[in-house]
Enzyme design. Structure first.
Site, PDB file in Angstrom:
ATOM      1  N   ASP A 103       0.836  -1.192   0.000  1.00 37.97           N
ATOM      2  CA  ASP A 103       0.000   0.000   0.000  1.00 37.97           C
ATOM      3  C   ASP A 103       0.876   1.249   0.000  1.00 37.97           C
ATOM      4  O   ASP A 103       2.092   1.186   0.206  1.00 37.97           O
ATOM      5  CB  ASP A 103      -0.911   0.011   1.229  1.00 37.97           C
ATOM      6  CG  ASP A 103      -2.010  -1.041   1.145  1.00 37.97           C
ATOM      7  OD1 ASP A 103      -2.198  -1.617   0.063  1.00 37.97           O
ATOM      8  OD2 ASP A 103      -2.674  -1.284   2.178  1.00 37.97           O
ATOM      9  N   LYS A 125      -3.417   3.597  -3.100  1.00 36.26           N
ATOM     10  CA  LYS A 125      -4.782   4.050  -3.372  1.00 36.26           C
ATOM     11  C   LYS A 125      -5.000   5.388  -2.684  1.00 36.26           C
ATOM     12  O   LYS A 125      -4.558   5.610  -1.563  1.00 36.26           O
ATOM     13  CB  LYS A 125      -5.810   3.046  -2.852  1.00 36.26           C
ATOM     14  CG  LYS A 125      -5.828   1.708  -3.565  1.00 36.26           C
ATOM     15  CD  LYS A 125      -6.964   0.860  -3.013  1.00 36.26           C
ATOM     16  CE  LYS A 125      -7.074  -0.464  -3.753  1.00 36.26           C
ATOM     17  NZ  LYS A 125      -5.965  -1.364  -3.397  1.00 36.26           N
ATOM     18  N   MET A 237     -12.199   6.106   6.960  1.00 31.52           N
ATOM     19  CA  MET A 237     -12.400   6.793   5.672  1.00 31.52           C
ATOM     20  C   MET A 237     -13.589   7.743   5.712  1.00 31.52           C
ATOM     21  O   MET A 237     -14.398   7.795   4.782  1.00 31.52           O
ATOM     22  CB  MET A 237     -12.583   5.752   4.545  1.00 31.52           C
ATOM     23  CG  MET A 237     -11.387   4.846   4.363  1.00 31.52           C
ATOM     24  SD  MET A 237     -11.713   3.440   3.276  1.00 31.52           S
ATOM     25  CE  MET A 237     -12.679   2.378   4.374  1.00 31.52           C
ATOM     26  N   GLY A 266      -2.399   8.539  13.110  1.00 33.50           N
ATOM     27  CA  GLY A 266      -2.067   7.843  14.354  1.00 33.50           C
ATOM     28  C   GLY A 266      -0.817   7.000  14.252  1.00 33.50           C
ATOM     29  O   GLY A 266      -0.630   6.262  13.281  1.00 33.50           O
TER      30      GLY A 266
END
Length: 322
Positions: A103, A125, A237, A266
């Protein structure tokens, strides 16, 4: 001189498909006779029987405990950001990687755990813009596994908590390839721990729910009963739709003065934990210029956290101006 092996019984000699062929040894401990034929040792015969009893590798779960297994994918949870929150098993898996499909928010120090020669492929993404659609990511993983590579699919948080890990596991299994999943510390758990925000508490919350604020469209999601007194709601999200989320919850009966926290970045450098009341959620996100990645926590437990009370700050400013 070694004596030639005993010929097969007459009943087998005429029908055996191996009659007249040279059989090569299949293991170093199998002796070879002068004409090149092999004679299995008792140990090799046992191994053959054991192997014949096992299903094909595509029907078995490959494991890190089997270092000889090739051509497999391991979904690894990278945690919320801080490399120190990786599990020991995740580190072990990364060290075996031939290919790392990762990711976009993975800390470079996590990627550095993989061998220097391992190929690193980003499939980052962002909202409304994907480097590759999910189907293409699935195909990419499968193509590398079929070459015999150990593919580490490195995902932020936990692969099975809003990480599309379930879809990737389905695709790999449908291709008849071995797959393993190593869990990670989810964003909700990691961010809440950093902010000293208990998601459950005997005096304040006996239930916690996780929802996505944007996955399939807010209007399609039924959150009735997930937030309110004695419950905690964690929203992934949801920053871009914070105002709509607040309106949705209040329309479902959640009190406008319910405490709500936003936990931004975080466990990463520059993290923030800020809080306000539900009716002010969208306005606070705008005032404070909150950016993703961030999660929203709704519930009484927010008042126990270290999150900075932004509504109180603005109230003091307004009083001073008056």
């Amino acid at each position: 001189m070694t004596s030639p092996p005993c010929p097969p019984p007459p009943s087998l000699r005429a029908t055996s498909p191996w009659r007249g062929r040279i059989v090569r040894p299949v293991a170093p401990d199998m002796p070879i006779d002068p004409v090149g034929k092999s004679s299995p040792t008792p140990r090799q015969s046992i191994i053959r029987l054991q192997r014949s009893a096992l299903p094909p590798i595509s029907h078995r779960m490959a494991s890190l405990l089997d270092p000889t297994a090739r051509g497999r994918v391991i979904l690894v949870g990278a945690g919320p950001g801080d490399p120190g929150l990786l599990t020991v098993r995740a580190v072990e898996a990364l060290k075996t990687a031939d290919v790392v499909v990762h990711d976009g928010l993975i800390d470079p120090r996590v990627l550095d755990i993989a061998p220097p020669g391992a190929q690193r492929i980003s499939v980052a993404k962002q909202r409304a813009r994907h480097t590759l659609p999910q189907e293409a990511i699935n195909a990419l993983i499968i193509a590398h596994v079929k070459t015999g590579a150990i593919v580490i699919r490195l995902k932020g948080g936990d692969p099975f908590v809003f990480g599309r890990g379930g879809e990737e596991v389905e695709a790999v299994r449908a291709a008849g390839l071995p797959v393993e999943v190593i869990p990670g510390v989810s964003a909700a758990l990691g961010c809440a721990a950093e902010a000293m925000l208990p998601l459950t508490h005997r005096d304040h919350s006996s239930a916690v729910s996780f929802v996505a604020g944007q996955c399939k469209g807010l209007d399609e999601q039924n959150w009735a009963g997930l937030a309110g007194q004695g419950r905690t709601l964690v929203i992934y999200m949801g920053i871009a739709t914070a105002t709509d989320i607040a309106d949705k919850l209040m329309a479902d009966g959640v009190a406008p003065d319910m405490p709500v926290a936003v936990l931004e970045r975080g466990t990463l450098q520059g993290s923030r934990a800020i809080r306000t009341l539900l009716a002010d959620l969208g306005a606070m996100v705008t005032r404070e210029a909150v950016k993703s990645p961030a999660i929203i926590v709704v519930g009484e437990v927010v008042e126990l956290s270290y999150a900075q009370d932004k509504l109180a700050r603005w109230a003091r400013i307004a009083e001073a101006a008056a």
